[in-house]
Design a protein around this motif. Structure first.
Motif, PDB file in Angstrom:
ATOM      1  N   TRP A  28      -7.118  10.939 -14.429  1.00 31.66           N
ATOM      2  CA  TRP A  28      -8.492  11.366 -14.677  1.00 31.66           C
ATOM      3  C   TRP A  28      -9.410  10.173 -14.915  1.00 31.66           C
ATOM      4  CZ3 TRP A  28     -10.153  15.701 -13.077  1.00 31.66           C
ATOM      5  CH2 TRP A  28      -9.321  16.814 -13.041  1.00 31.66           C
ATOM      6  N   SER A  32     -12.730   9.053 -12.744  1.00 32.75           N
ATOM      7  CA  SER A  32     -14.032   8.744 -13.345  1.00 32.75           C
ATOM      8  C   SER A  32     -14.516   7.364 -12.930  1.00 32.75           C
ATOM      9  CB  SER A  32     -13.931   8.823 -14.874  1.00 32.75           C
ATOM     10  OG  SER A  32     -13.553  10.115 -15.299  1.00 32.75           O
ATOM     11  N   LYS A  36     -17.815   5.900 -10.156  1.00 28.22           N
ATOM     12  CA  LYS A  36     -18.836   4.899 -10.444  1.00 28.22           C
ATOM     13  C   LYS A  36     -18.894   3.822  -9.366  1.00 28.22           C
ATOM     14  CE  LYS A  36     -19.698   3.139 -14.355  1.00 28.22           C
ATOM     15  NZ  LYS A  36     -21.123   3.521 -14.396  1.00 28.22           N
ATOM     16  N   LYS A 256     -11.683  17.860 -24.643  1.00 28.22           N
ATOM     17  CA  LYS A 256     -13.008  18.438 -24.864  1.00 28.22           C
ATOM     18  C   LYS A 256     -13.146  19.727 -24.061  1.00 28.22           C
ATOM     19  CE  LYS A 256     -15.309  15.999 -21.064  1.00 28.22           C
ATOM     20  NZ  LYS A 256     -16.481  15.208 -20.671  1.00 28.22           N
ATOM     21  N   THR A 263     -11.185  15.392 -17.249  1.00 27.09           N
ATOM     22  CA  THR A 263     -11.660  14.184 -17.932  1.00 27.09           C
ATOM     23  C   THR A 263     -11.806  14.463 -19.424  1.00 27.09           C
ATOM     24  OG1 THR A 263     -13.937  14.815 -17.428  1.00 27.09           O
ATOM     25  CG2 THR A 263     -12.852  13.274 -15.913  1.00 27.09           C
ATOM     26  N   TRP A 265     -12.905  13.140 -23.545  1.00 29.12           N
ATOM     27  CA  TRP A 265     -13.983  12.446 -24.238  1.00 29.12           C
ATOM     28  C   TRP A 265     -13.732  10.944 -24.255  1.00 29.12           C
ATOM     29  CZ3 TRP A 265     -14.167   9.785 -29.054  1.00 29.12           C
ATOM     30  CH2 TRP A 265     -15.470   9.515 -29.517  1.00 29.12           C
ATOM     31  N   ASP A 267     -12.531   9.162 -21.943  1.00 34.86           N
ATOM     32  CA  ASP A 267     -12.978   8.604 -20.665  1.00 34.86           C
ATOM     33  C   ASP A 267     -14.471   8.290 -20.713  1.00 34.86           C
ATOM     34  OD1 ASP A 267     -10.381   9.123 -19.793  1.00 34.86           O
ATOM     35  OD2 ASP A 267     -10.930  11.080 -18.972  1.00 34.86           O
ATOM     36  N   GLN A 268     -15.245   9.230 -21.250  1.00 27.89           N
ATOM     37  CA  GLN A 268     -16.692   9.014 -21.360  1.00 27.89           C
ATOM     38  C   GLN A 268     -17.006   7.792 -22.215  1.00 27.89           C
ATOM     39  OE1 GLN A 268     -17.407  13.472 -22.473  1.00 27.89           O
ATOM     40  NE2 GLN A 268     -19.375  12.628 -21.889  1.00 27.89           N
ATOM     41  N   VAL A 269     -16.338   7.704 -23.354  1.00 31.40           N
ATOM     42  CA  VAL A 269     -16.596   6.601 -24.279  1.00 31.40           C
ATOM     43  C   VAL A 269     -16.230   5.269 -23.635  1.00 31.40           C
ATOM     44  CG1 VAL A 269     -15.924   5.572 -26.486  1.00 31.40           C
ATOM     45  CG2 VAL A 269     -16.290   8.038 -26.318  1.00 31.40           C
ATOM     46  N   ILE A 271     -16.061   4.471 -20.445  1.00 29.00           N
ATOM     47  CA  ILE A 271     -16.984   4.130 -19.365  1.00 29.00           C
ATOM     48  C   ILE A 271     -18.326   3.678 -19.926  1.00 29.00           C
ATOM     49  CG2 ILE A 271     -18.317   5.107 -17.449  1.00 29.00           C
ATOM     50  CD1 ILE A 271     -15.857   6.801 -16.777  1.00 29.00           C
ATOM     51  N   GLN A 272     -18.811   4.334 -20.973  1.00 28.04           N
ATOM     52  CA  GLN A 272     -20.073   3.928 -21.592  1.00 28.04           C
ATOM     53  C   GLN A 272     -19.981   2.503 -22.129  1.00 28.04           C
ATOM     54  OE1 GLN A 272     -20.904   6.887 -24.551  1.00 28.04           O
ATOM     55  NE2 GLN A 272     -21.580   8.425 -23.075  1.00 28.04           N
ATOM     56  N   THR A 275     -19.613  -0.008 -19.161  1.00 33.49           N
ATOM     57  CA  THR A 275     -20.877  -0.093 -18.421  1.00 33.49           C
ATOM     58  C   THR A 275     -21.880  -0.949 -19.185  1.00 33.49           C
ATOM     59  OG1 THR A 275     -20.534   2.074 -17.389  1.00 33.49           O
ATOM     60  CG2 THR A 275     -22.785   1.224 -17.437  1.00 33.49           C
TER      61      THR A 275
END
Length: 289
Positions: A28, A32, A36, A256, A263, A265, A267-269, A271-272, A275
């Motif tokens: 996952w 993600s 990008k 989540k 995906t 949470w 993964d989001q953190v 990537i943020q 980035t």
């Protein structure tokens, strides 16, 4: 490492994982990252993801050579690419030690070759983690038993390669019921440690965090059954590290939504954070070290 670094496009960013390419969290996160426009590269642990062992050596939390070689390979094939990294669980121990070794000069290369990194569900102190996981009928103990069973299956799968090592006692390995038993009877024998405690001392991240010179995020949940100790002082004393602690999230989970299969949470953190680090690097606010 499989020959997945094929040369088809000009690569600007590569994302290196330490773990196993068949694991759900890895798939996952790769998805993600690919969305990008970054290229995911997975460094499989020795003998994992269907790979055969070509030498009698299993994966080890204190052995960083494979990460070093993977980064070198990416740099050779894509010299213009910036490399970001993520490590999960045991992989985060390996990645943390690698980054520290690059910072303290153990590896003679100029820097780690990694622009920034995220480490998820790092136990930090393996001794304390072991103590927690040794309490019978606790949640941690049940995880310990379950993971030990998986490791034994891994050892049986590679019995032919491992049996070439004269010091391994396959009969006692088969009777092992905990991770500590297997570390004593396999990892210590293969990597020259006198006892499991010596291995845990060499692999624990607490001592390495102050030496890291690469921007890093450590993400950990307080209900992680393998959490040993939070490195609050160590991270506060190093401006290159960020420690994010949540109440819940378990071990390499951070699920989540009502249908938590996809995906996560974490993964989001990740990537943020990466980035943000990428944008700051582009503005020349810091370089990969």
């Amino acid at each position: 490492m499989k020959q997945s670094l094929y040369k088809k496009v000009s690569l600007k960013k590569a994302f290196l994982f330490t773990g196993g390419s068949r694991e759900g969290y890895c798939k996952w996160m790769c998805t993600s990252i690919a969305q990008k426009g970054w290229r995911p590269v997975v460094l499989n642990y020795r003998g994992c993801a269907g790979l055969q062992l070509t030498s009698p050596a299993v994966y080890c939390a204190s052995f960083t050579d494979d990460v070093h070689l993977a980064v070198q390979e990416i740099q050779t094939q894509f010299p213009e690419a910036r490399v970001f990294a993520a490590g999960y669980s045991l992989g985060s121990l390996i990645l943390c030690k690698y980054l520290a070794e690059c910072g303290n000069g153990t590896w003679k290369a100029a820097g780690s070759g990694i622009s920034s990194a995220v480490m998820v569900s790092n136990p930090f102190c393996m001794h304390t983690s072991k103590v927690r996981a040794s309490k019978p009928w606790s949640i941690e103990w049940l995880y310990n038993i379950g993971l030990a069973h998986r490791i034994k299956r891994y050892i049986v799968e590679h019995n032919l390669a491992l049996s070439k090592h004269a010091e391994l006692d396959m009969a006692s390995i088969a009777q092992s019921t905990t991770i500590e038993h297997l570390d004593e009877r396999v990892v210590c024998k293969l990597y020259g440690f006198e006892a499991a405690e010596d291995y845990y001392a060499a692999a624990s991240s607490m001592q390495y965090i102050p030496q890291i010179q690469t921007p890093c995020l450590f993400l950990i949940a307080q209900d992680d059954p393998f959490l040993g100790k939070l490195p609050i002082e160590e991270c506060m004393s190093n401006e290159n590290t960020v420690l994010a602690v949540t109440l819940h999230g378990g071990h390499v989970a951070f699920l989540k939504g009502l249908w938590p299969f996809g995906t996560a949470w974490m993964d989001q953190v990740a990537i943020q954070f990466l980035t943000m680090c990428s944008d700051m690097t582009s503005q020349n606010q810091f370089d990969a070290t």
